[in-house]
Design an enzyme around this catalytic site. Sequence first.
Site, short mmCIF file in Angstrom:
data_model
loop_
_atom_site.label_atom_id
_atom_site.label_comp_id
_atom_site.label_asym_id
_atom_site.label_seq_id
_atom_site.Cartn_x
_atom_site.Cartn_y
_atom_site.Cartn_z
N HIS A 31 0.85 -1.20 0.00
CA HIS A 31 0.00 0.00 0.00
C HIS A 31 0.89 1.25 0.00
O HIS A 31 1.48 1.61 1.02
CB HIS A 31 -0.94 0.03 1.19
CG HIS A 31 -1.90 1.19 1.15
ND1 HIS A 31 -3.14 1.11 0.54
CD2 HIS A 31 -1.80 2.46 1.59
CE1 HIS A 31 -3.76 2.28 0.63
NE2 HIS A 31 -2.96 3.13 1.26
N TYR A 49 -7.50 17.48 -1.45
CA TYR A 49 -6.25 18.00 -0.91
C TYR A 49 -5.24 18.15 -2.04
O TYR A 49 -5.37 17.48 -3.08
CB TYR A 49 -5.68 17.08 0.19
CG TYR A 49 -5.32 15.69 -0.29
CD1 TYR A 49 -4.07 15.40 -0.83
CD2 TYR A 49 -6.23 14.63 -0.20
CE1 TYR A 49 -3.73 14.12 -1.28
CE2 TYR A 49 -5.90 13.35 -0.64
CZ TYR A 49 -4.66 13.11 -1.18
OH TYR A 49 -4.33 11.85 -1.62
N ARG A 130 -14.26 12.74 3.81
CA ARG A 130 -13.38 13.89 3.64
C ARG A 130 -12.50 13.76 2.39
O ARG A 130 -11.83 14.70 1.98
CB ARG A 130 -12.52 14.10 4.90
CG ARG A 130 -11.45 13.08 5.07
CD ARG A 130 -10.64 13.21 6.33
NE ARG A 130 -10.09 11.91 6.66
CZ ARG A 130 -9.02 11.36 6.08
NH1 ARG A 130 -8.35 12.03 5.17
NH2 ARG A 130 -8.63 10.15 6.42
N ASP A 257 2.22 2.98 3.18
CA ASP A 257 1.35 4.14 2.92
C ASP A 257 2.16 5.38 2.53
O ASP A 257 1.64 6.49 2.56
CB ASP A 257 0.41 4.45 4.08
CG ASP A 257 -0.71 5.41 3.66
OD1 ASP A 257 -1.14 5.32 2.50
OD2 ASP A 257 -1.11 6.27 4.47
O1 LIG Z 1 -3.33 6.84 1.91
C1 LIG Z 1 -4.30 6.36 2.52
O2 LIG Z 1 -4.51 5.16 2.47
C2 LIG Z 1 -5.16 7.19 3.28
C3 LIG Z 1 -5.59 8.45 3.00
C4 LIG Z 1 -5.50 9.09 1.70
C5 LIG Z 1 -6.10 8.32 0.60
O3 LIG Z 1 -6.53 7.22 0.75
C6 LIG Z 1 -6.13 8.92 -0.75
O4 LIG Z 1 -5.96 10.12 -0.90
O5 LIG Z 1 -6.36 8.16 -1.69
C7 LIG Z 1 -6.20 9.25 4.08
O6 LIG Z 1 -6.67 8.66 5.08
O7 LIG Z 1 -6.24 10.48 3.96
#
Ligand SMILES: O=C(O)/C=C(\CC(=O)C(=O)O)C(=O)O
Length: 304
Positions: A31, A49, A130, A257
């Site tokens: 991941h 974001y 979010r 991550d």
């Molecule tokens: O990186 C992750 O798994 C979690 C994220 C971001 C996300 O999923 C994304 O922007 O695709 C989070 O909780 O903001």
Amino acid sequence: MTFEKTPGWLDWYANPSKPRFKVPAGSVDAHCHVFGPGAEFPFAPERKYTPCDASKQQLYALRDHLGFARNVVVQATCHGADNRAMVDALVHSNGRARGVATVKRSVSDAELQAMHDSGVRGVRFNFVKRLVDFTPKDELVEIAERIKTLGWHVVIYFEAVDLPELWDFFTALPTTIVVDHMGRPDVGKPVDGPEFELFVRFMREHSNVWSKVSCPERLSVSGPPALHGEQHAYRDVVPFARRIVESFPDRVLWGTDWPHPNLKDHMPDDGLLVDFIPHIAPTAELQRKLLVDNPMRLYWPEET
Ligand SMILES: O=C(O)/C=C(\CC(=O)C(=O)O)C(=O)O
């Protein structure tokens, strides 16, 4: 195109430490993401974001530094359903990266096949409010049915409080299901309390459900953070992740991550995140399943 980062954005950790824990040969970081670079692969207009850049070269340098062999690059929501940056990373990995895409109902069969040929093996359905706007369930079901024929799976990202409401939808999906970050438990609650029991039941009763036991830095309430050589980081997350690893050793995955989108409190040292692994997978056998056997079976089945 140039982009201004979201105010307060934390950039990924430069010069991470060398992990003390030596991951087994052939380990997969299952991941992680790439962000842009924005000048080459612009961020999506509908994003929630705007991150710093995090390129494929930087991701693969981290892979080598941490001792991993392969990556699973998951489409980040800042790129919406424009999978070009992720696919570009796969294509330039010498076969050492596979991917998870975000697609809309309008995606053509030819586009899905092209993604498959580049190494995509799944789609991600995101229910974290979010991060994304709502997508109707009938659209997701249609996508799941179409990607099933390619042998792909569905990655789901949701918060623990939303599992009861999403249960019927998830359990009706026709593919292997991979849950991001254990369904984001509230680790301030007991590991044997009703909320996490529901997640354990979700996995126990549905043998097609897998979980990533990743993101302690996101879930932890009391830390301590993976910084300054800390060898016992995120202690409050350990019982949750360890319970999942020990209960379902053949259906768990782990990932860094990196580049850790949307962290607000601190940015972890990725080397110390790797040192977290033996706390949640305490034996060599559990470590091999988590880091090698399971991700290989899901993403490189032709090699197993
Ligand atoms: O990186 C992750 O798994 C979690 C994220 C971001 C996300 O999923 C994304 O922007 O695709 C989070 O909780 O903001």
